[in-house]
Each structure stands twice: as structure tokens, then as C-alpha cells.
Design an enzyme around this catalytic site. Sequence first.
Site, PDB file in Angstrom:
ATOM      1  N   HIS A 186       1.531   7.263  -2.424  1.00  0.00           N
ATOM      2  CA  HIS A 186       1.166   7.815  -3.731  1.00  0.00           C
ATOM      3  C   HIS A 186       2.406   8.384  -4.429  1.00  0.00           C
ATOM      4  O   HIS A 186       2.601   8.194  -5.631  1.00  0.00           O
ATOM      5  CB  HIS A 186       0.184   8.979  -3.569  1.00  0.00           C
ATOM      6  CG  HIS A 186      -1.159   8.613  -3.009  1.00  0.00           C
ATOM      7  ND1 HIS A 186      -1.620   9.114  -1.818  1.00  0.00           N
ATOM      8  CD2 HIS A 186      -2.145   7.814  -3.492  1.00  0.00           C
ATOM      9  CE1 HIS A 186      -2.839   8.658  -1.593  1.00  0.00           C
ATOM     10  NE2 HIS A 186      -3.183   7.860  -2.585  1.00  0.00           N
ATOM     11  N   GLU A 208       0.204  -2.056  -4.772  1.00  0.00           N
ATOM     12  CA  GLU A 208      -0.189  -3.379  -4.270  1.00  0.00           C
ATOM     13  C   GLU A 208      -0.924  -3.275  -2.941  1.00  0.00           C
ATOM     14  O   GLU A 208      -1.452  -4.253  -2.445  1.00  0.00           O
ATOM     15  CB  GLU A 208       1.053  -4.273  -4.139  1.00  0.00           C
ATOM     16  CG  GLU A 208       1.616  -4.657  -5.501  1.00  0.00           C
ATOM     17  CD  GLU A 208       2.848  -5.534  -5.425  1.00  0.00           C
ATOM     18  OE1 GLU A 208       3.509  -5.561  -4.349  1.00  0.00           O
ATOM     19  OE2 GLU A 208       3.176  -6.176  -6.444  1.00  0.00           O
ATOM     20  N   LYS A 209      -0.965  -2.078  -2.365  1.00  0.00           N
ATOM     21  CA  LYS A 209      -1.779  -1.852  -1.160  1.00  0.00           C
ATOM     22  C   LYS A 209      -3.220  -2.305  -1.417  1.00  0.00           C
ATOM     23  O   LYS A 209      -3.854  -2.911  -0.565  1.00  0.00           O
ATOM     24  CB  LYS A 209      -1.724  -0.361  -0.810  1.00  0.00           C
ATOM     25  CG  LYS A 209      -2.818   0.153   0.091  1.00  0.00           C
ATOM     26  CD  LYS A 209      -2.474  -0.113   1.510  1.00  0.00           C
ATOM     27  CE  LYS A 209      -3.412   0.437   2.542  1.00  0.00           C
ATOM     28  NZ  LYS A 209      -4.747   0.798   2.158  1.00  0.00           N
TER      29      LYS A 209
END
Length: 282
Positions: free
Chosen positions: A37, A150-151
Site C-alpha cells: 500500500h 497489480e496484485k
Amino acid sequence: MNVLRTKDEIGRYRKQLRQEDSSLGLVPTMGALHKGHLELVRRACRENDSVLVTIFVNPTQFNNSQDLLKYPKTLESDLDKLRDLDCAISVFAPEVSEMYGASPNASTYDFGNLERVMEGVYRPGHFNGVATIVEVLLRLILPDRVYFGEKDYQQLQIVRQMVQQKGIPVTIVPCPIVREADGLAMSSRNTLLTNRLRNEAGFLYKLLGEVKKNFGTKNANEIAEFVREALTAHPDFKLEYFSIADAETLQPVGIVDTTKKYRAFIAAYLGEVRLIDNLPLN
Ligand code: AMP
């Protein structure tokens, strides 16, 4: 740190930024912040005058009530982590009733084939919930840029489509996956792993590495069989899906077209914890 709780406060914050002619980057999160994050936030800080991080565990995107109950909530330490970044960050942490009124309901969207694969199959209703909260946040906050990892690659594609369908004027900035030293993709849910299982978790990334090595020499079915066998042989993992898919449409690869981008996607339970990951292949 400026912590906003209501839509009215957001309205006043936005008005002030407009008067100052400040650009705004939005980072939507469900909190329990980790380095993944924080990379999104750092990037937003580099590219905008001001950054708003939203911390909101969105009930309508949970298709499993136990998962919602167990989801880690750590607002005070999240705020500390954001304070440590040298950047003009505000936080929006509303109550569920502020965002949804008395009954949290998702809107219905049509994402076509994008939602008929992977997470869309295994988490029914999930993307309607995600799109609902992202649409509400974007219309309320009207950021110049919004940052997604993109996780959650399928989520990124869904949001791109929603923003296009609804004509919302915002630039979507995709950010690469941040990993632990053993390759495990950082995730708020990783804190739910026992120490023993945490030590096994890097196996998933190792497998994706093998997939990448074999892509181009073996066909997709052979590779999928190899992944299935490796996870069946492992005592702690239970495979949910594996797919090699077109990185734009997310449809499973047929004959490889070298002009296109492909990614490998995987979801598996490690004990009680559901892990997802993906890796670009070419
Ligand atoms: P979440 O709090 O899980 O909803 O995630 C908020 C945002 O952070 C989403 O755009 C995620 O894709 C992104 N994110 C979560 N984990 C990672 C990671 N390991 N690397 C990059 N982005 C991430």
C-alpha cells in the site's frame, strides 16, 4: 494528520484543493496497511500535490461473511505509517453508514467476459461490490489520478472498464506488486497466517517463476497440469484456480500471439487463508 469522516468534509477538502489549484491523487485501500500500500501512496505523492488515502473495509465486496469479520482493522497504526511518509496526506475513513446509508447494497454492472473468469467465478458479487465503492469514491472525490496495485490485477481491469463505461474523468495508475523477501505478494490477509504456514507461503511465487520459465516452450495445458500436481502434492495448499491469460481481456490463452501480453494468475488456500498472485510472462 487530517482524518476526514464524512462526505461533507470531503466536499470542503476538495473545494479547498481546487482553490489552491492542487492536483489530487487517490489511493483506495481497506487498511491494515503494508509496504505494498505504502508504495502506491509514495507514487501518488511523487505525482500529485496532495494525496488522499481512503481506509474503508467495503462490506459489499465480501462474498463470505467470515472473511469480512476476520478482516484486520488497524486504523491507528495505519495512520502512524502514513505519518512517517514525508508527504501531504489526508485520510478518508468513513463509517459504513456514511457510504451506504442504512443498508449496504452493491449496484449491478455488466463487465462481460472480464467477470466470467477467475475471481469473478469464485467470488460471486465481488466485483459489483468493488465497482460500487470505487465509483462512489471517484464521483465524490474527483481525483486527478487513482492508484491501484497489480496484485489485484482483475480488479484493475474491472475498474478500467467501469471508468470507461461511466465516463469518469480520472487517470488510472497501475502499480507493480510489492513482495516479501521470499516472493510472497504482500497482503493484509498475510497477517492471518500462522508462523508455520507463513514459512510455506513463498512456494506460490516459486511456482509462478517455474511457469514463467516454461512459458513459450511448454503449452498452457501442460503448464497448468504441472501447477495442479505441485499444489496437490503440497500438504498445506489447496488450489482454487490457475490460468494463463491475455493480460488485457483476461481470457485463457489459446494459441500464443507474440504481439500480446500474457500473465499467469493463481488463487489458492494456504490453511484457512486465501492467497492470490499473478506474474507477467512476456
Ligand atoms: P486492499 O487494501 O487490499 O484493498 O488494497 C488496496 C490497494 O493496494 C489495491 O489497489 C491493491 O491492489 C493494492 N495492493 C495490495 N497489496 C499490494 C501489493 N503487494 N503490491 C502492490 N499493490 C498492492
